[in-house]
Design an enzyme around this catalytic site. Sequence first.
Site, mmCIF file in Angstrom:
data_model
loop_
_atom_site.group_PDB
_atom_site.id
_atom_site.type_symbol
_atom_site.label_atom_id
_atom_site.label_comp_id
_atom_site.label_asym_id
_atom_site.label_seq_id
_atom_site.Cartn_x
_atom_site.Cartn_y
_atom_site.Cartn_z
ATOM 1 N N SER A 31 0.845 -1.189 0.000
ATOM 2 C CA SER A 31 0.000 0.000 0.000
ATOM 3 C C SER A 31 0.877 1.235 0.000
ATOM 4 C CB SER A 31 -0.914 -0.001 1.230
ATOM 5 O OG SER A 31 -1.740 1.154 1.242
ATOM 6 N N HIS A 60 2.236 12.210 -0.687
ATOM 7 C CA HIS A 60 1.826 13.610 -0.598
ATOM 8 C C HIS A 60 3.057 14.461 -0.909
ATOM 9 C CE1 HIS A 60 -2.048 12.530 1.091
ATOM 10 N NE2 HIS A 60 -1.440 11.751 1.967
ATOM 11 N N HIS A 114 -2.081 7.267 -4.981
ATOM 12 C CA HIS A 114 -2.325 6.088 -4.142
ATOM 13 C C HIS A 114 -2.205 4.842 -5.012
ATOM 14 C CE1 HIS A 114 -5.456 2.967 -3.285
ATOM 15 N NE2 HIS A 114 -4.810 2.916 -2.141
ATOM 16 N N THR A 149 -1.882 -3.235 -4.071
ATOM 17 C CA THR A 149 -2.290 -4.534 -4.592
ATOM 18 C C THR A 149 -2.208 -5.524 -3.437
ATOM 19 O OG1 THR A 149 -0.035 -5.082 -5.331
ATOM 20 C CG2 THR A 149 -1.514 -4.095 -6.961
ATOM 21 N N HIS A 199 -3.691 7.415 -17.161
ATOM 22 C CA HIS A 199 -4.673 6.425 -17.607
ATOM 23 C C HIS A 199 -4.158 5.604 -18.779
ATOM 24 C CE1 HIS A 199 -8.328 7.195 -15.196
ATOM 25 N NE2 HIS A 199 -7.807 8.410 -15.046
ATOM 26 N N GLY A 250 -6.618 -5.563 13.869
ATOM 27 C CA GLY A 250 -5.547 -5.407 14.842
ATOM 28 C C GLY A 250 -4.184 -5.103 14.265
#
Length: 296
Positions: free
Chosen positions: A118, A122, A132, A135, A166, A279
């Site tokens: 992940s 910024h 962002h 996977t 894109h 958790g």
Amino acid sequence: MSGEMLEEKQRAAAWFRQLRDEIVAAFEGLEDSHAAGPMSDAPAARFEVTETKRSSDDGSDAGGGLMSVMRGGRVFEKVGVNVSEVYGSLGAAAQQAMAARGVPGMESDPRFWASGISLVAHMQNPHCPAVHMNTRMFWTPGAWWFGGGSDLNPCLEYDEDTAHFHATQKAHLDPHDEALYPALKAWADEYFYVPHRNRARGVGGIFMDDRNTGDWEADFALTQDIGRAFLPAYVPLVEKRRVQDWNEADKDAQLVHRGLYAEYNLVYDRGTKFGLATGHDANAVLMSLPPLAKWT
């Protein structure tokens, strides 16, 4: 395919770690190569790496990962690149949520395994878009699936940047199936939407979840190409925009847009909810939040 899928889990986790290493090296390279333009005379930043652990109710090993965060650089104000491999038994609330999604066998067997990468960046320069990417692979005794994608979040939009981002995604998806890009683009447009603001979070990208065609190799290959698309889709935009001057109004627009980003991640993002409910290290889960934001 059934059973524990030990080899497949190992391959997926190793791939996410490899992609993490490539992205960390590329981002530190952007810090080093920023030799002209705003903030080019500042020190080049480096990632701080911290091991994370998932807590389990009975104190048993539940996995963890690496949280890599770079702050206060020439190019990146804050960027996190996390990888994780967690496992064990889901808590009651998470188990019920999975069962409600129709995950086979989840009503009676709460065991799970999940691994993924992940990333959220910024930027210092408001002309450089935030971004962002993630996977992941998820396994339960009754099912497995892949998910993820990437989306661009500029506060100052450039049509040519959106088109490049894109087009690169499409080029990596088309060899798998030319129907994939329009489908995953539409999914991203729906998923990265902020209902209480009646607007999209950014200019879109691609997104998928619950990907299980029955062919693990094909679905893993697609997931890998979603990851491979990220650097060529994003790095050229940073290289182009990091040299542009900005003013106070540009920075103000960036901070307001970051507020929108924070709202989405805290209220709607499925990954944030899952990470906190199971958790995992809260600092790693909330790594996506910007260092500074503003609400009007």
